[in-house]
Design an enzyme around this catalytic site. Sequence first.
Site, mmCIF file in Angstrom:
data_model
loop_
_atom_site.group_PDB
_atom_site.id
_atom_site.type_symbol
_atom_site.label_atom_id
_atom_site.label_comp_id
_atom_site.label_asym_id
_atom_site.label_seq_id
_atom_site.Cartn_x
_atom_site.Cartn_y
_atom_site.Cartn_z
ATOM 1 N N ARG A 258 21.588 9.543 19.167
ATOM 2 C CA ARG A 258 22.448 10.738 19.225
ATOM 3 C C ARG A 258 21.659 12.012 18.942
ATOM 4 O O ARG A 258 21.874 13.037 19.582
ATOM 5 C CB ARG A 258 23.617 10.559 18.249
ATOM 6 N N ASP B 154 27.970 -5.557 12.484
ATOM 7 C CA ASP B 154 26.535 -5.822 12.420
ATOM 8 C C ASP B 154 26.148 -6.656 11.209
ATOM 9 O O ASP B 154 25.062 -7.259 11.193
ATOM 10 C CB ASP B 154 25.752 -4.501 12.383
ATOM 11 N N ARG C 187 26.341 -14.708 18.885
ATOM 12 C CA ARG C 187 26.088 -14.794 17.446
ATOM 13 C C ARG C 187 26.976 -15.796 16.737
ATOM 14 O O ARG C 187 26.590 -16.340 15.701
ATOM 15 C CB ARG C 187 26.215 -13.406 16.802
ATOM 16 N N ARG D 26 19.210 -9.992 14.009
ATOM 17 C CA ARG D 26 20.109 -10.128 12.866
ATOM 18 C C ARG D 26 20.292 -11.594 12.474
ATOM 19 O O ARG D 26 20.424 -11.910 11.281
ATOM 20 C CB ARG D 26 21.446 -9.464 13.165
#
Length: 456
Positions: free
Chosen positions: A26, A338, A369, A410
């Site tokens: 951003r 997340d 996941r 992750r």
Amino acid sequence: MRLRVQPGSSVRGTAWVPGDKSIAHRWLILGVMGRGVSRLAGVPRSLDVRSTAACLAQLAPKARPALDLWARKGSSTVEDGGSTWNVGTTEGPDDVVEVEGEEPRAFVEPAAALECGNSGTTMRLLSGVLAAVPIRAVLVGDASLSSRPMDRVAEPLRRMGAAISTSDGRPPLTIEGGTLHGIRHVVATPSAQVKGAVLLAGSGADGETTVVEPVRTRDHTERLLAALGFPVAIRGNEVTVGAGEHTAFEGRVPGDPSSAAFLVAAAALTGSDLTIEGVGLNPTRLHFLEVLGRMGVRVEVSVDRHEVGEPVGSLRVAAGPPTAPVVVSADELPLVIDEVPILALLATRAGGPSRFEGAGELRVKESDRLAALADGIVGLGGTVDVQGSDLQVGGDGLRGGSADGRGDHRIAMALAVGALGADGPSEIADIGSAAVSFPSFPETLARLGADVEVLP
């Protein structure tokens, strides 16, 4: 690479984590859209952030030299699953990118397709920007990104007046932008990327643009717009933005709180005292701390400064390990999307079954996941059950064993941290994928006292 993990060590001391990619995307975009030269420090060198920089370089002639130079410096490795690795975590000459911005109406039509790589954030946020620019652009991605749904962002931008075509709702996206009008858009599935795209389009549209979410997602876009002087109003889960212009700005990208969550969990599991400094403390990114609190893990939060509207400070693990199971409802789950992998591994030590409901969105991340978590926990000797989009984790601990990160940063980090609290030694395959968001993760664990060893 593999990581051999021996239980019984302590994770303690002071640590730092890499810059937040959500913020970096951003800041780069708004830096290129503002008049003057913006100086952005701590921009992480992940390939997806560099995808954003490379796309902007094709659009903004004044920013092109600096963006081309920054995006091409260093090296980056692409995993089998299409994810991307960061390079570098400390400040140096390449840690700062200075871009000369210009008003979006000065953007030029790109000579080739804008290559977004594996970055859904790049594709969705740039769609919002390009919707308000009177040029034609095609956004493409790799095989993984090309399978992800894009109608959720294309539909509201069409309602605002942009012409956007997809391939059965998926990339590539062909955008012909122009004069937009503000709309009120009610989001069905919570998504900070979709919200960000609509708000960025609204910042260049006639009238006001409002996004209504079922639950409030991370608010980096609206914070940045407000800090730069755009009219922004927030009422509960509604965000309204009006058109505006802005000048250059400068700041240091805060450390990624989602990366910090893995070190917090490691300290909690090993009963240690750890402080993480320079981390972003945006309240919309810290709900995982509330879940940890329900599990019996207490983390102290201290804000010491702000960077372009983002609070920054430290996290200190004050109590652990987990002592109680939790239920994360479907309404709550988007707030920790997340952090579900690391919360699930902590839940293996919670003394009873924990449940994560409505986690279907995890199936369309860098990996499936839900499946990867279930297989990893079983591989480390724990119990788990996947029921549709719900994940239930037994709380009787891990025996130790072997598990695979499956090319997902992750998952790999969560399994490595969970193994620190196992009864016996463990081995985590594909730990190299941790470099997607935390390139020095194994080394950081070792420096803080964990008994870990990287193997070929």
